[in-house]
Write an enzyme that holds these catalytic residues in place. Structure first.
Site, PDB file in Angstrom:
ATOM      1  N   LYS A 231       0.814  -1.228   0.000  1.00 44.67           N
ATOM      2  CA  LYS A 231       0.000   0.000   0.000  1.00 44.67           C
ATOM      3  C   LYS A 231       0.842   1.271   0.000  1.00 44.67           C
ATOM      4  CE  LYS A 231      -4.423  -1.847   1.226  1.00 44.67           C
ATOM      5  NZ  LYS A 231      -5.332  -2.272   2.286  1.00 44.67           N
ATOM      6  N   ARG A 265      -3.780 -10.089   4.717  1.00 42.72           N
ATOM      7  CA  ARG A 265      -4.220 -10.150   3.317  1.00 42.72           C
ATOM      8  C   ARG A 265      -3.075  -9.609   2.460  1.00 42.72           C
ATOM      9  NH1 ARG A 265      -6.383  -6.774  -0.379  1.00 42.72           N
ATOM     10  NH2 ARG A 265      -8.028  -7.552  -1.759  1.00 42.72           N
TER      11      ARG A 265
HETATM   12  N1  PMM Z   1      -7.498  -3.699   0.746  1.00 41.50           N
HETATM   13  C1  PMM Z   1      -7.843  -3.668  -0.555  1.00 41.50           C
HETATM   14  C2  PMM Z   1      -8.961  -4.390  -1.022  1.00 41.50           C
HETATM   15  N2  PMM Z   1      -9.699  -5.144  -0.176  1.00 41.50           N
HETATM   16  N3  PMM Z   1     -10.094  -5.952   1.998  1.00 41.50           N
HETATM   17  C3  PMM Z   1      -9.779  -5.972   3.299  1.00 41.50           C
HETATM   18  N4  PMM Z   1     -10.514  -6.702   4.162  1.00 41.50           N
HETATM   19  N5  PMM Z   1      -8.713  -5.280   3.800  1.00 41.50           N
HETATM   20  C4  PMM Z   1      -7.930  -4.509   3.005  1.00 41.50           C
HETATM   21  O1  PMM Z   1      -6.987  -3.864   3.526  1.00 41.50           O
HETATM   22  C5  PMM Z   1      -8.244  -4.442   1.603  1.00 41.50           C
HETATM   23  C6  PMM Z   1      -9.353  -5.194   1.135  1.00 41.50           C
HETATM   24  C7  PMM Z   1      -6.998  -2.811  -1.457  1.00 41.50           C
HETATM   25  O2  PMM Z   1      -6.790  -3.192  -2.690  1.00 41.50           O
HETATM   26  P1  PMM Z   1      -5.966  -4.519  -3.238  1.00 41.50           P
HETATM   27  O3  PMM Z   1      -7.010  -5.571  -3.435  1.00 41.50           O
HETATM   28  O4  PMM Z   1      -5.364  -4.098  -4.518  1.00 41.50           O
HETATM   29  O5  PMM Z   1      -4.961  -4.885  -2.201  1.00 41.50           O
END
Ligand code: PMM
Length: 294
Positions: A231, A265
């Protein structure tokens, strides 16, 4: 950062009790979008995406999170049918090939319903059930686990200047409200996982502080998921683009795990599984950890 044994929590997943907290679970990111910030447009076909999902399980993922809508600033809004066309074939393809747990990353109940019908096991809603009033009743009815993430505003507003007097306290208080609302809609609180929403409606300093104070979220009594992977707060510290943030991600993953995250994640599943295993070994070392797990 104080290191303390994580609390154990049990989720019912695919009808079986799964204990979280003994070791860190790895959630692999599988974005089937043309425009996600670090991996958008990688998969030309469903087969490519399915292959990537299987490779993530092979590399150590416990769950693969399939998403069909980018949340990055200025990303195009995706209509539910389009999102369903992106995620459902990938979920079906993975289930047919015997994949382990799958989650769907969506804020829309119609997409979540189609994904659960196709074989997804849990719902990851970055809006914490705020964007679609039908989401909480759906999750209640299906009895599946759900991740409630913290953010403020809609996808457009959340990237404008966020303001907090005390980011950790406000995130915890707002997540507690999300849990209470979910419970009012009939969702079993024991099926909820909470996420501070790193980088969502938070600038780099808010995100860094949210990670440092992650242990405070444990007071809500639910398992914690954290998503620091690649990020922009890492880019801000290191001045590097998304594709070159793997070591920065490793540092953030370690801080999250030592701070009490049950699930991380991540995009780089193999390397981050190694980071998590070493952190788990640190957490379970010494007489204090032995007493906590006795
Ligand atoms: N970050 C992204 C997308 N979905 N879901 C959760 N639960 N937590 C997160 O920090 C999160 C998420 C950001 O985008 P990416 O899919 O490109 O990492």
């Amino acid at each position: 950062m104080s290191q303390h044994a994580r609390k154990l929590h049990t989720l019912t997943l695919r009808g079986s009790a799964c204990v979280l907290g003994g070791r860190t679970w790895i959630m692999g990111v599988l974005n089937v979008t043309p425009d996600s910030f670090s991996d958008g447009g990688r998969f030309a076909s469903t087969d490519d995406a399915v292959r990537e999902g299987l490779a993530q399980f092979e590399a150590g993922a416990d769950v693969v999170d399939v998403g069909g809508e980018s949340t990055r600033p200025g990303a195009a809004v995706v209509d539910p049918d389009q999102e369903i066309r992106r995620v459902v074939p990938v979920i079906e393809g993975l289930r047919v090939r015997g994949a382990s747990f799958l989650s769907v990353d969506t804020t829309k109940a119609a997409v979540a319903r189609a994904a659960l019908d196709a074989g997804a096991d849990l719902v990851n809603d970055v809006s914490g059930f705020r964007y679609d009033a039908a989401m909480a009743p759906l999750v209640a009815q299906r009895g599946v686990p759900a991740v409630l993430m913290h953010l403020r505003g809609d996808f457009q507003a959340m990237h404008r200047q966020p303001a907090y007097a005390d980011v950790a306290r406000e995130v915890a208080a707002e997540l507690a409200q999300r849990v209470a609302e979910a419970e009012r809609a009939g969702v079993a609180p024991s099926q909820l996982v909470l996420d501070p929403g790193l980088g969502f409606a938070k600038d780099a300093s808010h995100t860094l502080e949210a990670i440092r104070r992650l242990p405070e979220l444990a007071a809500l009594g639910r398992p914690i998921l954290a998503g620091p992977s690649r990020k922009s707060f890492i880019g801000r510290v290191l001045d590097l683009p998304a594709g070159e943030r793997v070591f920065g991600t490793a540092a953030a993953v370690a801080a999250c795990v030592l701070g009490g995250a049950h699930i991380v994640r991540v995009h780089d599943v193999g390397p981050m599984a190694q980071v998590a295993r070493v952190c788990d070994a640190i957490l379970s070392s010494g007489p204090e950890a032995a007493r906590a797990s006795a």
